[in-house]
Structure formats: structure tokens, C-alpha cells
Design a protein around this motif. Structure first.
Motif, short mmCIF file in Angstrom:
data_model
loop_
_atom_site.label_atom_id
_atom_site.label_comp_id
_atom_site.label_asym_id
_atom_site.label_seq_id
_atom_site.Cartn_x
_atom_site.Cartn_y
_atom_site.Cartn_z
N ALA A 51 0.82 -1.21 0.00
CA ALA A 51 0.00 0.00 0.00
C ALA A 51 0.85 1.26 0.00
CB ALA A 51 -0.92 0.00 1.22
N TYR A 52 0.26 2.33 -0.49
CA TYR A 52 0.89 3.64 -0.49
C TYR A 52 -0.21 4.70 -0.42
CZ TYR A 52 -0.35 3.54 -5.44
OH TYR A 52 -1.03 3.43 -6.62
N VAL A 53 0.19 5.93 -0.09
CA VAL A 53 -0.76 7.02 0.08
C VAL A 53 -0.50 8.07 -0.99
CG1 VAL A 53 -1.57 8.83 1.64
CG2 VAL A 53 -0.91 6.61 2.55
N THR A 54 -1.58 8.55 -1.62
CA THR A 54 -1.49 9.64 -2.57
C THR A 54 -2.37 10.78 -2.10
OG1 THR A 54 -3.28 8.70 -3.90
CG2 THR A 54 -1.03 8.16 -4.56
N ILE A 55 -2.05 11.97 -2.61
CA ILE A 55 -2.86 13.15 -2.28
C ILE A 55 -3.38 13.73 -3.58
CG2 ILE A 55 -2.83 15.46 -1.28
CD1 ILE A 55 -0.86 14.42 0.75
N ARG A 56 -4.72 13.85 -3.66
CA ARG A 56 -5.38 14.40 -4.84
C ARG A 56 -6.46 15.37 -4.40
NH1 ARG A 56 -6.59 9.00 -8.34
NH2 ARG A 56 -4.44 8.39 -8.63
N ASN A 57 -6.48 16.52 -5.00
CA ASN A 57 -7.51 17.54 -4.74
C ASN A 57 -7.67 17.83 -3.25
OD1 ASN A 57 -8.03 17.57 -7.52
ND2 ASN A 57 -9.54 15.92 -7.31
N GLY A 58 -6.57 17.90 -2.53
CA GLY A 58 -6.62 18.23 -1.11
C GLY A 58 -7.13 17.11 -0.23
N GLN A 59 -7.16 15.87 -0.72
CA GLN A 59 -7.59 14.71 0.05
C GLN A 59 -6.52 13.63 -0.02
OE1 GLN A 59 -10.35 14.56 1.90
NE2 GLN A 59 -10.98 16.60 1.21
N ALA A 60 -6.35 12.89 1.06
CA ALA A 60 -5.38 11.79 1.10
C ALA A 60 -6.12 10.48 0.87
CB ALA A 60 -4.67 11.76 2.45
N TYR A 61 -5.54 9.61 0.07
CA TYR A 61 -6.15 8.32 -0.26
C TYR A 61 -5.15 7.20 -0.03
CZ TYR A 61 -9.78 11.04 -2.55
OH TYR A 61 -10.79 11.93 -2.80
N LEU A 62 -5.65 6.09 0.50
CA LEU A 62 -4.87 4.88 0.68
C LEU A 62 -5.11 3.98 -0.53
CD1 LEU A 62 -3.12 3.10 2.59
CD2 LEU A 62 -5.25 2.19 3.48
N ASN A 63 -4.05 3.67 -1.24
CA ASN A 63 -4.16 2.86 -2.46
C ASN A 63 -3.53 1.49 -2.24
OD1 ASN A 63 -5.20 5.01 -4.21
ND2 ASN A 63 -3.20 5.92 -3.84
N ASN A 64 -4.12 0.49 -2.88
CA ASN A 64 -3.55 -0.86 -2.95
C ASN A 64 -3.50 -1.58 -1.61
OD1 ASN A 64 -2.78 -2.72 -4.84
ND2 ASN A 64 -0.60 -2.29 -4.65
N ALA A 65 -4.30 -1.17 -0.64
CA ALA A 65 -4.43 -1.92 0.61
C ALA A 65 -5.49 -2.99 0.39
CB ALA A 65 -4.84 -1.00 1.76
N ASN A 66 -5.17 -4.21 0.71
CA ASN A 66 -6.07 -5.34 0.45
C ASN A 66 -6.88 -5.66 1.70
OD1 ASN A 66 -7.37 -7.60 -0.42
ND2 ASN A 66 -5.52 -8.73 -0.94
N ILE A 67 -8.19 -5.43 1.63
CA ILE A 67 -9.11 -5.84 2.69
C ILE A 67 -9.96 -6.96 2.11
CG2 ILE A 67 -11.01 -5.16 4.18
CD1 ILE A 67 -9.88 -2.34 4.21
N ARG A 83 -9.59 2.27 -3.72
CA ARG A 83 -8.95 3.43 -3.09
C ARG A 83 -9.83 3.89 -1.93
NH1 ARG A 83 -8.30 8.56 -6.81
NH2 ARG A 83 -10.49 8.64 -6.32
N ARG A 84 -9.21 4.10 -0.76
CA ARG A 84 -9.95 4.50 0.44
C ARG A 84 -9.47 5.85 0.93
NH1 ARG A 84 -8.91 -0.80 0.14
NH2 ARG A 84 -10.71 -2.16 0.36
N LYS A 85 -10.41 6.69 1.31
CA LYS A 85 -10.08 8.03 1.77
C LYS A 85 -9.54 7.97 3.19
CE LYS A 85 -12.27 12.53 2.31
NZ LYS A 85 -13.54 13.26 2.17
N LEU A 86 -8.48 8.76 3.46
CA LEU A 86 -7.92 8.87 4.79
C LEU A 86 -8.44 10.15 5.43
CD1 LEU A 86 -4.22 7.78 4.29
CD2 LEU A 86 -6.14 6.43 5.09
N LYS A 105 10.61 11.60 -1.66
CA LYS A 105 9.87 11.15 -0.49
C LYS A 105 8.52 10.60 -0.89
CE LYS A 105 12.21 14.28 2.56
NZ LYS A 105 12.17 15.02 3.78
N THR A 106 8.04 9.69 -0.08
CA THR A 106 6.73 9.09 -0.31
C THR A 106 6.03 8.90 1.03
OG1 THR A 106 5.57 7.28 -1.40
CG2 THR A 106 7.58 6.72 -0.22
N ILE A 107 4.73 8.69 0.97
CA ILE A 107 3.94 8.48 2.19
C ILE A 107 3.67 6.99 2.31
CG2 ILE A 107 1.90 9.14 3.48
CD1 ILE A 107 1.71 11.57 1.54
N VAL A 108 4.14 6.39 3.39
CA VAL A 108 4.11 4.94 3.57
C VAL A 108 3.23 4.59 4.76
CG1 VAL A 108 5.54 2.91 3.93
CG2 VAL A 108 6.48 4.88 2.75
#
Length: 155
Positions: A51-67, A83-86, A105-108
Motif C-alpha cells: 500500500a501507499y498514500v497519494t494526495i489528490r484535490n486536497g484529500q489523502a487516499y490509501l491505495n492498494n491496501a487489500n481488505i 482506493r480508500r479516503k484517509l 519522499k513518499t507516504i508509507v
């Protein structure tokens, strides 16, 4: 009687994060989940290794986390890799975005745990390690292991 989860009892850990990244500042964020997803998370059916975190349009999203889908969820189950909103404060999102814009740098995500029934994720700003840094980490870990063995045999 249900077993109480505390902050120390992680439901998922990203052990590769400390090996691949130099961990900087950490943040605690909530995760926006559906009803069946939170039930799966409470059962520990979540993996954040890729998983990794991206920021789009002023919102943070958790990508590729498997639930994993909840067994009794039927048609209410959603895509396991969606994709899940943080849930973070605006100033925290701005700080994360600024750190990522600097480059290198990246958000982990580091770990997922429950606080008062709500799923929380610990995220950090990470700087990628070079191969020689990884070798140094392995070397230090092996030295600590040998030291522990020697102390154990000494007593």
C-alpha cells in the motif's frame, strides 16, 4: 465477551517499510470504510505491504491496501483493492503534500489498529533507501541477533 483492542495490538504491520525507507514524521489517520470492510478489518483480514498514500484535490487516499471480502457480506462487499479516503486535518494533508513535492519522499503506511472501535492507520513520510543502506540495515540486524545469542548462552 469481545476482546478489547488497544493501540499496541496492530491488526496489520508493514515490516518492509522500515527496510525500504528511512522513516520520518508519522501521522495517525482514520480510514473511511464501508460496513463489511470494517468487519473484515476487525477480524484482521487486511494487508498493507504494497500500500501507499497519494494526495489528490486536497484529500489523502490509501491505495492498494487489500481488505478481504467479509464472508457474510454477500452483495455488500466492495472491491478489496479499492482506493480508500484517509481522514486527516487540512494542515496535516498540506504538510504531507509539501513533503512529497520536495522529491525523493513518499507516504508509507506503517500499521493498522483499532481505537475505540474505529480503524486507524499510522502513516509516515519515508525517504527511499539505497542498496548500500539496506545492506547496512541487514548487517546491524545480524550483529544484534549474534549479540543476543551470545548473551543468552553466557547466562
Amino acid at each position: 465477551m469481545a476482546k478489547k483492542q488497544t493501540k499496541d495490538q496492530a491488526l496489520a504491520n508493514n515490516r518492509r517499510a522500515s527496510f525500504n525507507y528511512l522513516i520520518g514524521e508519522t501521522y495517525e489517520a482514520g480510514i473511511q470504510l464501508t460496513g463489511t470492510e470494517i468487519k473484515s478489518v476487525r477480524l484482521g483480514q487486511i494487508t498493507i505491504g504494497d500500500a501507499y498514500v497519494t494526495i489528490r484535490n486536497g484529500q489523502a487516499y490509501l491505495n492498494n491496501a487489500n481488505i478481504s471480502p467479509y464472508k457474510q457480506g454477500n452483495q455488500f462487499n466492495s472491491d478489496p483493492l479499492r482506493r480508500r479516503k484517509l481522514l486527516l486535518h487540512k494542515r496535516e494533508i498540506a504538510a504531507l503534500d509539501e513533503a512529497v513535492m520536495q522529491g525523493g519522499k513518499t507516504i508509507v503506511p506503517l500499521r493498522v489498529y483499532l481505537v475505540k472501535g474505529f480503524a486507524k492507520i499510522l502513516i509516515a513520510i519515508g525517504t527511499g533507501k539505497k542498496n548500500y543502506d539496506k545492506r547496512q540495515t541487514i548487517k546491524e540486524r545480524d550483529m544484534q541477533r549474534e549479540l543476543g545469542k551470545n548473551l543468552k548462552n553466557y547466562h
